[in-house]
Design a protein around this motif. Structure first.
Motif, PDB file in Angstrom:
ATOM      1  N   ILE B 100       0.776  -1.186   0.078  1.00 56.71           N
ATOM      2  CA  ILE B 100      -0.147   0.016  -0.145  1.00 56.71           C
ATOM      3  C   ILE B 100       0.764   1.210  -0.002  1.00 56.71           C
ATOM      4  CG2 ILE B 100      -1.893   1.427   1.267  1.00 56.71           C
ATOM      5  CD1 ILE B 100      -2.952  -1.018   0.150  1.00 56.71           C
ATOM      6  N   GLY B 180      -6.581  -3.186  -7.640  1.00 58.60           N
ATOM      7  CA  GLY B 180      -6.560  -2.231  -6.533  1.00 58.60           C
ATOM      8  C   GLY B 180      -5.387  -1.068  -6.864  1.00 58.60           C
ATOM      9  N   HIS B 181      -4.309  -1.595  -7.040  1.00 57.51           N
ATOM     10  CA  HIS B 181      -2.952  -0.785  -7.253  1.00 57.51           C
ATOM     11  C   HIS B 181      -3.313   0.128  -8.615  1.00 57.51           C
ATOM     12  CE1 HIS B 181      -1.436  -3.069  -4.075  1.00 57.51           C
ATOM     13  NE2 HIS B 181      -0.814  -1.958  -3.826  1.00 57.51           N
ATOM     14  N   GLU B 219      -7.921   0.076  -0.153  1.00 56.40           N
ATOM     15  CA  GLU B 219      -6.995  -1.012  -0.390  1.00 56.40           C
ATOM     16  C   GLU B 219      -6.431  -1.412   0.741  1.00 56.40           C
ATOM     17  OE1 GLU B 219      -6.065  -2.434  -3.238  1.00 56.40           O
ATOM     18  OE2 GLU B 219      -8.080  -1.422  -3.904  1.00 56.40           O
TER      19      GLU B 219
END
Lengths: 185, 246
Positions: B100, B180-181, B219
């Protein structure tokens, strides 16, 4: 897959600069798979060994120690509580016994004192009644003595009065009976 | 600016060759070992006090969390696999959470990594299932109380579902982390693009910036949740190896 990483990277940079045909999506670049698998194997085996040999037993030990300490402390607290309960019970029993004893002693003393007072009172009454009887006796004897004196005086006075009036001395026996009769009357 | 660039594998140095294939120490390797190091630091570097501090609490909560997950899904016998499941959980969780942080690399955004873990679980289940139960392990594919007529159909479905387990197991984690990334990077690049457009753009960039913050929070949740899902599926599959009868 003879293409090496360096080449793959170079190719990526090249195609980016070109804007021409796309470089393969990185997660699907097969030439990187072997390196990642080797690294992952080493990393996972290391992590597994560290976890199973060192980390998990260590944490287990810590948690167990804590549980044992808590359990021990709770047991100790329970024991102390039981002790204090027992002590309280003993104290209450003792207190009740002492109270009963005190009551008994009180009653006994009261009875003893009552009995003594009663005896004292009786003795005193007896003594007083004896004294009273004595006094009454004395009074009676004194009165009878006084009465006989009065009678003598009365007889003498009557004899003298009769002598003065008649000039003759009356018979003392007659005088006495006359005095007697008048005193009764 | 390229949302795919973050997934690039950058070789740092070459270790050797296996069958003509170059084996390199890459950024991915570095993050794998970082996850191992952070896990070891967490589990070994924290205190052993009676009243735990923050880090010790995290270590103990991780332990209890994985242990409870195994106990509830696979029963007491599943605790044999505790170090295995714990290693998987910590590797995935720690690397996901590290991923993250901006400019870092997420190892589970590579299908080869999640697939390797999924196949590791798959073969562990397969081998232990046959070792423990022998041929009774096949009962896994034969649910009890099924009429004989439709039994072949059911068994076929069960076998296919069993064989497709490593695929769904690995793709779920990989796709979640990857998507997500990419999303994060796309919105983050909007911020820089709008910010470069002058005063109007700076104000316009506030919206994607807020979105990036919100997405980062999401996330964070996904990183943990997917690690948990991966772990609980591992436990469920291990339960099948221990108790093959449905």
């Amino acid at each position: 897959m003879a293409e090496s990483h360096g080449n793959a990277h170079g190719a990526t940079a090249h195609t980016e600069a070109d804007g021409g045909h796309k470089a393969p999506f990185p997660p699907f670049q097969k030439e990187t798979f072997a390196s990642q698998l080797v690294s992952l194997t080493i990393a996972f085996v290391a992590l597994y060994l560290i976890s199973s040999r060192l980390a998990l037993p260590r944490v287990r030990q810590t948690i167990d120690d804590r549980e044992n300490t808590i359990k021990g402390d709770l047991a100790h607290a329970q024991k102390l509580k039981d002790d204090s309960d027992a002590a309280l019970k003993a104290y209450e029993a003792e207190l009740a016994a002492a109270r009963a004893r005190a009551q008994a002693i009180g009653n006994e003393t009261r009875e003893k004192l009552n009995a003594a007072a009663e005896a004292e009172r009786k003795a005193l009454e007896e003594r007083l009644s004896v004294k009273l009887a004595d006094a009454e006796k004395t009074i009676a004897s004194t009165r009878s003595a006084a009465m006989s004196n009065v009678r003598g005086i009365a007889s003498d006075a009557a004899t003298a009065i009769v002598q003065q009036l008649t000039g003759a001395t009356p018979d003392s026996k007659l005088v006495d009976s006359a005095v007697e009769a008048s005193m009764k009357g | 600016m390229d949302p795919i660039h973050q997934f690039n594998i950058e070789p740092i140095f070459t270790i050797g060759h296996i069958g003509g294939q170059e084996i390199a120490f890459t950024n991915s390797s570095a993050y794998m070992f970082l996850a191992v190091a952070l896990t070891s630091l967490l589990m070994l570097g924290t205190g052993r006090r009676l009243v735990p501090g923050r880090m010790q609490s995290i270590a103990e909560i991780s332990y209890e969390f994985v242990a409870d997950t195994i106990r509830t899904t696979a029963g007491k016998e599943g605790m044999k696999f505790f170090p295995f499941v714990f290693s998987i959980f910590m590797l995935v969780t720690v690397s996901n959470l590290v991923g993250i942080i901006p400019y870092t690399f997420t190892i589970s955004s590579h299908i080869i990594v999640t697939a390797a873990l999924a196949f590791l679980v798959f073969f562990t289940v397969l081998i232990y299932g046959f070792y423990k139960n022998g041929l009774r392990f096949f009962k896994l594919f034969v649910p009890s109380g099924i009429p004989v007529v439709i039994l072949p159909l059911v068994v076929t479905i069960e076998v296919i579902s069993f064989l497709s387990r490593p695929v769904s197991h690995s793709v779920r984690l990989f796709a979640n982390m990857l998507a997500g990334h990419i999303t994060l990077k796309v919105f983050a690049s909007f911020v820089t693009m709008l910010g470069a457009m002058g005063i109007v753009g700076v104000f316009g960039a506030v919206l994607p910036l807020a979105l990036v913050v919100a997405l980062t929070a999401l996330e964070l949740l996904v990183a943990f949740l997917q690690a948990y899902v991966f772990t609980i599926l591992t436990c469920i599959y291990i339960n099948d190896a221990i108790h093959p009868g449905h």
